[in-house]
Design a protein around this motif. Structure first.
Motif, PDB file in Angstrom:
ATOM      1  N   ASP A   1       0.829  -1.209   0.000  1.00 27.65           N
ATOM      2  CA  ASP A   1       0.000   0.000   0.000  1.00 27.65           C
ATOM      3  C   ASP A   1       0.861   1.256   0.000  1.00 27.65           C
ATOM      4  O   ASP A   1       0.496   2.271  -0.601  1.00 27.65           O
ATOM      5  CB  ASP A   1      -0.922   0.009   1.226  1.00 27.65           C
ATOM      6  CG  ASP A   1      -1.976  -1.084   1.169  1.00 27.65           C
ATOM      7  OD1 ASP A   1      -2.209  -1.604   0.070  1.00 27.65           O
ATOM      8  OD2 ASP A   1      -2.556  -1.413   2.222  1.00 27.65           O
ATOM      9  N   VAL A   2       2.001   1.203   0.687  1.00 30.35           N
ATOM     10  CA  VAL A   2       2.925   2.341   0.727  1.00 30.35           C
ATOM     11  C   VAL A   2       3.835   2.346  -0.495  1.00 30.35           C
ATOM     12  O   VAL A   2       4.025   3.382  -1.144  1.00 30.35           O
ATOM     13  CB  VAL A   2       3.777   2.312   2.017  1.00 30.35           C
ATOM     14  CG1 VAL A   2       4.921   3.307   1.929  1.00 30.35           C
ATOM     15  CG2 VAL A   2       2.913   2.624   3.218  1.00 30.35           C
ATOM     16  N   LEU A   3       4.393   1.184  -0.825  1.00 34.42           N
ATOM     17  CA  LEU A   3       5.353   1.100  -1.927  1.00 34.42           C
ATOM     18  C   LEU A   3       4.727   1.501  -3.261  1.00 34.42           C
ATOM     19  O   LEU A   3       5.399   2.098  -4.114  1.00 34.42           O
ATOM     20  CB  LEU A   3       5.925  -0.316  -2.017  1.00 34.42           C
ATOM     21  CG  LEU A   3       6.751  -0.767  -0.803  1.00 34.42           C
ATOM     22  CD1 LEU A   3       7.145  -2.230  -0.934  1.00 34.42           C
ATOM     23  CD2 LEU A   3       7.997   0.099  -0.645  1.00 34.42           C
ATOM     24  N   ASN A   4       3.464   1.187  -3.452  1.00 37.59           N
ATOM     25  CA  ASN A   4       2.791   1.540  -4.705  1.00 37.59           C
ATOM     26  C   ASN A   4       2.477   3.028  -4.793  1.00 37.59           C
ATOM     27  O   ASN A   4       2.230   3.554  -5.883  1.00 37.59           O
ATOM     28  CB  ASN A   4       1.494   0.746  -4.854  1.00 37.59           C
ATOM     29  CG  ASN A   4       1.737  -0.728  -5.114  1.00 37.59           C
ATOM     30  OD1 ASN A   4       2.803  -1.113  -5.595  1.00 37.59           O
ATOM     31  ND2 ASN A   4       0.765  -1.571  -4.789  1.00 37.59           N
ATOM     32  N   LYS A   5       2.476   3.694  -3.659  1.00 39.29           N
ATOM     33  CA  LYS A   5       2.117   5.123  -3.631  1.00 39.29           C
ATOM     34  C   LYS A   5       3.260   6.017  -4.087  1.00 39.29           C
ATOM     35  O   LYS A   5       3.031   7.081  -4.667  1.00 39.29           O
ATOM     36  CB  LYS A   5       1.686   5.505  -2.212  1.00 39.29           C
ATOM     37  CG  LYS A   5       1.219   6.940  -2.063  1.00 39.29           C
ATOM     38  CD  LYS A   5       0.754   7.214  -0.637  1.00 39.29           C
ATOM     39  CE  LYS A   5       0.301   8.659  -0.481  1.00 39.29           C
ATOM     40  NZ  LYS A   5      -0.156   8.943   0.914  1.00 39.29           N
ATOM     41  N   TYR A   6       4.503   5.576  -3.823  1.00 37.84           N
ATOM     42  CA  TYR A   6       5.659   6.439  -4.074  1.00 37.84           C
ATOM     43  C   TYR A   6       6.571   5.852  -5.143  1.00 37.84           C
ATOM     44  O   TYR A   6       6.883   4.664  -5.118  1.00 37.84           O
ATOM     45  CB  TYR A   6       6.464   6.639  -2.787  1.00 37.84           C
ATOM     46  CG  TYR A   6       5.631   7.123  -1.632  1.00 37.84           C
ATOM     47  CD1 TYR A   6       5.098   8.405  -1.627  1.00 37.84           C
ATOM     48  CD2 TYR A   6       5.362   6.287  -0.548  1.00 37.84           C
ATOM     49  CE1 TYR A   6       4.316   8.851  -0.573  1.00 37.84           C
ATOM     50  CE2 TYR A   6       4.590   6.725   0.511  1.00 37.84           C
ATOM     51  CZ  TYR A   6       4.065   7.999   0.497  1.00 37.84           C
ATOM     52  OH  TYR A   6       3.293   8.433   1.539  1.00 37.84           O
ATOM     53  N   SER A   7       7.006   6.695  -6.065  1.00 34.14           N
ATOM     54  CA  SER A   7       7.990   6.260  -7.056  1.00 34.14           C
ATOM     55  C   SER A   7       8.703   7.477  -7.618  1.00 34.14           C
ATOM     56  O   SER A   7       8.122   8.575  -7.714  1.00 34.14           O
ATOM     57  CB  SER A   7       7.319   5.479  -8.186  1.00 34.14           C
ATOM     58  OG  SER A   7       6.742   6.335  -9.146  1.00 34.14           O
ATOM     59  N   TRP A   8       9.965   7.278  -7.992  1.00 36.08           N
ATOM     60  CA  TRP A   8      10.732   8.372  -8.595  1.00 36.08           C
ATOM     61  C   TRP A   8      10.156   8.726  -9.964  1.00 36.08           C
ATOM     62  O   TRP A   8      10.288   9.871 -10.413  1.00 36.08           O
ATOM     63  CB  TRP A   8      12.199   7.981  -8.724  1.00 36.08           C
ATOM     64  CG  TRP A   8      12.909   7.853  -7.413  1.00 36.08           C
ATOM     65  CD1 TRP A   8      13.535   6.754  -6.907  1.00 36.08           C
ATOM     66  CD2 TRP A   8      13.078   8.881  -6.432  1.00 36.08           C
ATOM     67  NE1 TRP A   8      14.071   7.025  -5.674  1.00 36.08           N
ATOM     68  CE2 TRP A   8      13.812   8.328  -5.356  1.00 36.08           C
ATOM     69  CE3 TRP A   8      12.681  10.223  -6.347  1.00 36.08           C
ATOM     70  CZ2 TRP A   8      14.151   9.060  -4.218  1.00 36.08           C
ATOM     71  CZ3 TRP A   8      13.018  10.954  -5.218  1.00 36.08           C
ATOM     72  CH2 TRP A   8      13.748  10.371  -4.174  1.00 36.08           C
ATOM     73  N   GLY A   9       9.507   7.773 -10.631  1.00 33.48           N
ATOM     74  CA  GLY A   9       8.878   8.063 -11.912  1.00 33.48           C
ATOM     75  C   GLY A   9       7.762   9.094 -11.762  1.00 33.48           C
ATOM     76  O   GLY A   9       7.676  10.074 -12.525  1.00 33.48           O
ATOM     77  N   LYS A  10       6.904   8.880 -10.760  1.00 31.77           N
ATOM     78  CA  LYS A  10       5.829   9.844 -10.486  1.00 31.77           C
ATOM     79  C   LYS A  10       6.422  11.205 -10.118  1.00 31.77           C
ATOM     80  O   LYS A  10       5.958  12.248 -10.578  1.00 31.77           O
ATOM     81  CB  LYS A  10       4.958   9.341  -9.337  1.00 31.77           C
ATOM     82  CG  LYS A  10       4.114   8.118  -9.644  1.00 31.77           C
ATOM     83  CD  LYS A  10       3.321   7.697  -8.415  1.00 31.77           C
ATOM     84  CE  LYS A  10       2.527   6.426  -8.669  1.00 31.77           C
ATOM     85  NZ  LYS A  10       1.809   5.974  -7.454  1.00 31.77           N
ATOM     86  N   SER A  11       7.451  11.173  -9.282  1.00 35.66           N
ATOM     87  CA  SER A  11       8.075  12.421  -8.841  1.00 35.66           C
ATOM     88  C   SER A  11       8.657  13.190 -10.019  1.00 35.66           C
ATOM     89  O   SER A  11       8.526  14.415 -10.112  1.00 35.66           O
ATOM     90  CB  SER A  11       9.179  12.125  -7.821  1.00 35.66           C
ATOM     91  OG  SER A  11       8.660  11.419  -6.717  1.00 35.66           O
TER      92      SER A  11
END
Length: 277
Positions: A254-264
């Protein structure tokens, strides 16, 4: 001055990702946190004064402020009276950790570290990281092993951690990324008792390799990790870690799917296009 003059001469946008910017042309400024103001006791008067003046002047000219959590955004607004519309939250990621291998030779170097039988903590040398909590908890739990990594020697922490007589605390000093990954994957839980964070990447790295995380209930950490972490009071040393970890938490996905350098990166690129000259 060099970056400011270059961007002015070339009609370019100054993009600053590390808490400071050229005064003449700050344009896009990233503030990961304002720990030097909120945790003033950890910093010298000269350091606090210099950075406060620098940021106040920068904010007169800045086009956009980036930060890494809603908590940090509120802190910036409250301390600098900055416009809400100028501040954008772009979260950090963890995928860089996938590029590292693992080095299990750390367990040969430290035979006292038995798989799934030790608590592990790793961070920078900043005093707000609160390694003292681990030392005090270790005193209350003499039969539990704790491993601490960070810095070349204990003197860099600016305070005595006094672990000389604690046989259940292993100070590892500086370790490689590969060793850190192995230690995280095989620990009983990763400890992060920090007083203050703007985001807090290490627990995210630990989650990415399947570790459980025990973190502070302060600053941005509940916002970032939600129900996927075990929470402690960083000022309370009398804690039963086994009892704490008997409480179920949500799946780390649930946390890992929320954050990514790609999104950032995509969010940053959108802002660059919006605020470019």
């Amino acid at each position: 001055l060099a970056l400011a003059f270059y961007t002015i001469k070339n009609n370019a946008t100054s993009i600053n990702l590390c808490n400071s910017a050229p005064l003449l042309k700050p344009d896009i400024l990233t503030l990961h946190d304002i720990s030097f103001l909120v945790n003033s006791k950890f910093y010298s008067f000269r350091f606090r004064t210099f950075n406060t003046i620098l940021l106040k002047f920068s904010m007169l000219r800045v086009k956009c402020i980036l930060t890494v959590s809603e908590y940090s955004k509120k802190e910036i607004i409250n301390n600098f009276k900055s416009s809400l519309n100028k501040i954008n939250v772009i979260y950090n990621g963890w995928q860089h950790f996938e590029t590292f291998g693992e080095d299990d030779k750390i367990f040969v170097k430290c035979p006292k570290l038995i798989h799934n039988k030790y608590y592990f903590s790793m961070s920078s040398i900043a005093r707000n990281k609160n390694f003292q909590w681990i030392v005090q908890v270790a005193k209350h739990n003499p039969n539990t092993t704790f491993a601490i990594a960070g810095g070349q020697n204990l003197k860099v922490f600016g305070e005595s951690l006094d672990i000389g007589n604690l046989k259940n605390v292993i100070y590892l000093g500086y370790i490689t990324d590969e060793e850190a990954k192995s230690l995280m994957r095989n620990c009983k839980a990763f400890l992060f008792p920090s007083f203050y964070e703007g985001f807090g990447i290490p627990p995210l790295e630990a989650l990415s390799v399947g570790a459980k995380i025990i973190i502070s209930n302060t600053s941005c950490l509940p916002e970032i990790y939600g129900d996927c972490a075990y929470y402690i009071d960083p000022y309370d040393y009398n804690v039963d870690l086994d009892k704490l970890m008997s409480i179920p938490v949500r799946n780390s996905k649930d946390v890992l799917n929320k954050y990514s350098w790609g999104k950032s990166a995509n969010e940053l690129w959108t802002l660059i296009k919006k605020y470019s000259n």
